[in-house]
Enzyme design. Structure first.
Site, PDB file in Angstrom:
ATOM      1  N   GLU A  79       0.826  -1.204   0.000  1.00 53.48           N
ATOM      2  CA  GLU A  79       0.000   0.000   0.000  1.00 53.48           C
ATOM      3  C   GLU A  79       0.863   1.259   0.000  1.00 53.48           C
ATOM      4  O   GLU A  79       0.542   2.252  -0.676  1.00 53.48           O
ATOM      5  CB  GLU A  79      -0.932  -0.005   1.213  1.00 53.48           C
ATOM      6  N   ALA A 190       8.042 -36.536 -11.937  1.00 49.11           N
ATOM      7  CA  ALA A 190       8.025 -36.719 -13.385  1.00 49.11           C
ATOM      8  C   ALA A 190       7.978 -38.211 -13.654  1.00 49.11           C
ATOM      9  O   ALA A 190       8.713 -38.993 -13.036  1.00 49.11           O
ATOM     10  CB  ALA A 190       9.265 -36.100 -14.021  1.00 49.11           C
ATOM     11  N   THR A 232      16.475 -41.025  -2.487  1.00 56.23           N
ATOM     12  CA  THR A 232      16.755 -40.024  -3.523  1.00 56.23           C
ATOM     13  C   THR A 232      18.178 -39.504  -3.398  1.00 56.23           C
ATOM     14  O   THR A 232      18.870 -39.291  -4.402  1.00 56.23           O
ATOM     15  CB  THR A 232      15.753 -38.859  -3.425  1.00 56.23           C
ATOM     16  N   LEU A 240      19.127 -29.830  -5.609  1.00 55.58           N
ATOM     17  CA  LEU A 240      17.877 -29.197  -5.164  1.00 55.58           C
ATOM     18  C   LEU A 240      17.995 -27.673  -5.072  1.00 55.58           C
ATOM     19  O   LEU A 240      17.522 -27.055  -4.121  1.00 55.58           O
ATOM     20  CB  LEU A 240      17.436 -29.760  -3.799  1.00 55.58           C
ATOM     21  N   GLY A 326      10.735 -40.080  -3.337  1.00 55.39           N
ATOM     22  CA  GLY A 326      10.347 -41.302  -4.018  1.00 55.39           C
ATOM     23  C   GLY A 326       8.975 -41.781  -3.580  1.00 55.39           C
ATOM     24  O   GLY A 326       8.309 -41.171  -2.735  1.00 55.39           O
ATOM     25  N   GLY A 327       8.570 -42.920  -4.149  1.00 54.28           N
ATOM     26  CA  GLY A 327       7.221 -43.410  -3.941  1.00 54.28           C
ATOM     27  C   GLY A 327       6.897 -43.808  -2.513  1.00 54.28           C
ATOM     28  O   GLY A 327       5.763 -43.599  -2.051  1.00 54.28           O
ATOM     29  N   LEU A 329       8.105 -42.616   0.476  1.00 50.49           N
ATOM     30  CA  LEU A 329       7.877 -41.445   1.318  1.00 50.49           C
ATOM     31  C   LEU A 329       6.639 -40.676   0.859  1.00 50.49           C
ATOM     32  O   LEU A 329       5.869 -40.168   1.679  1.00 50.49           O
ATOM     33  CB  LEU A 329       9.109 -40.535   1.301  1.00 50.49           C
ATOM     34  N   ALA A 330       6.418 -40.612  -0.451  1.00 50.39           N
ATOM     35  CA  ALA A 330       5.234 -39.920  -0.978  1.00 50.39           C
ATOM     36  C   ALA A 330       3.956 -40.588  -0.472  1.00 50.39           C
ATOM     37  O   ALA A 330       3.002 -39.911  -0.066  1.00 50.39           O
ATOM     38  CB  ALA A 330       5.252 -39.912  -2.505  1.00 50.39           C
ATOM     39  N   ALA A 331       3.925 -41.915  -0.475  1.00 48.58           N
ATOM     40  CA  ALA A 331       2.745 -42.636  -0.004  1.00 48.58           C
ATOM     41  C   ALA A 331       2.498 -42.370   1.474  1.00 48.58           C
ATOM     42  O   ALA A 331       1.352 -42.181   1.908  1.00 48.58           O
ATOM     43  CB  ALA A 331       2.914 -44.129  -0.247  1.00 48.58           C
TER      44      ALA A 331
END
Length: 592
Positions: A79, A190, A232, A240, A326-327, A329-331
């Protein structure tokens, strides 16, 4: 030399036809609010832990004369920058801001800038998400004579809701954090067309195109931190980094239960950005000392799980987390409800492989009907790849349905019209969390025989009453289990599950009596605890809102569609207590 992030916008492309100053165009208002949200997004990633603020100043002749956005914490408010850009042309103008001004230290610089510049009207996209700041700036502006219109409250329509959504999206991490007490988390991966994130050998460079990878760098730059798992680190040895030529760099977080990590890794190089390793208590003490010698921070948990980790980083002030894990930890993160949005880059490639990893591991689902559906799904082609994004959880909206002036006054005559304040509460961790039916305050209520029975909480009593009076041994068994439940959450789970799976055990008149059951329990609670009674009476004149984003009956709901019956009952109780107090005072005076 200090850099200015204000913009004087006089381009003909954003000029509109002049309209009468007293006949504000609905569509133009919404267009400028969206513009404020758009420019506020320019500093995404830099402003954390503050929200993204944008301000657009428009003259009565509908000319944009100034714009500004908060660049980073500690810099001038949006502002102020917009007012400085507009100068004397602020007189009689309208200021459009995507979010109500507010500062965690109580700074009123933004409000003062608008008032002193001669702004006569302010249009605000959404109230401040933080409870102790929500409504403060709006009241301050109105007290100075400005007309203030808030989307969804003073202005309502389908187009208004679209504009409000734009304001929500630009500050989604801040809104989610305020609603759920965990950072806003995005899972990014990806994969090939056949759903693989690597070959059977583990090789994964590169599945997606360079254009897609550049988009990932942008996502990183908008995040406070990036999370990966130990697999990973071992497999990919990632850096990263955001790689956008300087500016904001997110913290890097590694989750590893065993701490079986390599001694040489790019993440141990802290020259650009720091790294935090999160592990289970006692894991590889010698390696912990090695990491500490490299400057890597190590945080231990008694039991390592993503929710505890997210609550910890919430307490550290993080707003947004990008998961590039990876899968497995994602789950785990999805199962524990800490992933809010998914970005899936799908490459037009097929690699096959029975043992090739997929982006999400085992979730325990055995039927397609159990699959998690994304919300607000978007599709975007990026080079040869397709980016599919969507939310796993609804966008929380902290603005509930507020009863009309007449209805509110009928509930509680102490609530003043127009300038009423709103007090939000939700569960027991809020300032007014004791108002919740989940608060740990035992109550004593009479049973069917008139004998008083102690219940651990209002919620215990409420859930058990669903089955009281039903002539079925299973109903009594359910009551006993609810009564002995160790927490209100456990009692609620038992009651709701039984109601859903065995509806024949629920009393036939439940829908017609449940409000009265809750009311009796609340009245008992606020009658036997003096400090709770005082707390309730101290809110006189304020609207009380149970801010649960998922409860549409007792709470405010996600999009303000909730009925807020818990807040209504509390206001009714407050009115009764105040009336009793007033009557007692009058009787005392008469006696004297």
């Amino acid at each position: 030399m200090a850099l200015s992030f204000a913009v004087v916008a006089s381009s003909s492309s954003i000029m509109c036809k002049a309209i009468n100053a007293n006949n504000h165009s609905h569509l133009q208002d919404l267009s400028y609010i969206k513009r404020a949200a758009l420019i506020s997004d320019k500093s995404a990633g830099f402003t954390s832990p503050h929200p993204n603020f944008g301000c657009v100043i428009v003259t009565p002749s509908v000319e944009v004369v100034g714009e500004g956005y908060l660049y980073a914490q500690g810099t001038k408010p949006a502002e102020v920058l917009a007012v400085e850009a507009a100068g004397e042309r602020c007189r009689g103008a309208t200021a459009y801001v995507n979010m109500e001004p507010g500062d965690c230290h109580g700074d009123d610089t933004a409000v003062s800038a608008l008032v002193q510049a001669g702004i006569t009207r302010a249009v605000i996209g959404m109230r401040h998400p933080l409870q102790h700041l929500r409504g403060n700036a709006i009241r301050a502006l109105r007290s100075q004579g400005l007309q203030v219109d808030v989307l969804g409250e003073d202005m309502q329509s389908k187009l208004v809701e679209e504009a409000r959504k734009a304001c929500l999206l630009v500050n989604l991490p801040f809104v989610h954090r305020a609603a759920s007490r965990v950072p806003f988390s995005v899972l990014k991966y990806a994969m090939t067309l056949d759903g693989k994130i690597a070959a059977s050998s583990g090789h994964a460079a590169w599945i997606s195109s360079k254009l897609s990878r550049n988009r990932v760098f942008e996502l990183r730059g908008r995040s406070d931190a990036i999370i990966v798992g130990g697999n990973t680190v071992r497999r990919d040895n990632p850096r990263l980094t955001a790689r956008h030529g300087g500016g904001h760099m997110p913290i890097r977080i590694v989750l590893s239960q065993s701490l079986d990590l390599p001694e040489e890794a790019n993440l141990w190089d802290l020259s650009d950005v720091s790294t935090v390793v999160v592990t289970q208590r006692g894991a590889r003490r010698s390696f912990q000392r090695y990491l500490a010698s490299k400057g890597v921070e190590v945080v231990e948990f008694d039991i390592l799980n993503p929710r505890d980790v997210m609550e910890y980083f919430h307490d550290r002030g993080y707003l947004s987390i990008l998961w590039e894990c990876g899968g497995t930890l994602a789950a785990s993160a999805i199962s524990l409800g800490v992933i809010h949005k998914v970005f899936a880059f799908v490459a037009p490639k097929i690699i096959g492989g029975k043992n090739a990893p997929s982006p999400v591991g085992e979730l325990g689902m055995v039927e397609m009907s159990q699959a998690l559906d994304l919300i607000d799904v978007c599709f975007e082609q990026i080079g040869p790849d397709m980016l599919i994004s969507g939310f796993l959880q609804p966008i929380p909206d902290l603005t509930p349905t507020i009863p009309s002036e007449d209805e509110t006054f009928a509930i509680d005559p102490t609530v003043a019209p127009f300038e009423t304040s709103i007090i939000f509460f939700y569960k027991t961790w809020d300032l007014y969390g004791a108002f919740s039916n989940f608060s740990p305050h035992p109550i004593q209520m009479p049973d069917e025989d008139g004998n008083y029975v102690t219940w651990f909480s209002v919620e215990h009593y409420y859930q058990a009453n669903k089955f009281i009076g039903v002539s079925n041994p299973l109903a009594q068994d359910c009551i006993d289990k609810i009564k002995s439940a160790k927490s209100p959450e456990e009692a609620a789970r038992m009651g709701r599950l039984t109601q859903r799976r065995q509806p024949h055990l629920v009393r036939s008149d439940w829908e017609s009596v449940k409000i009265d059951v809750m009311y009796r329990a609340l009245k008992c609670k606020f009658s036997i605890y003096p400090h709770l009674n005082s707390m309730l009476l101290s809110t006189a004149g304020s609207v009380l809102v149970e801010a649960s984003p998922h409860d549409l009956f007792w709470g405010g709901g996600r999009d303000g569609e909730g009925l807020n019956y818990l807040g209504r009952l509390l206001m009714k109780l407050r009115s009764e207590f105040l009336g009793e107090s007033s009557a007692a005072s009058e009787n005392t005076c008469i006696a004297l």
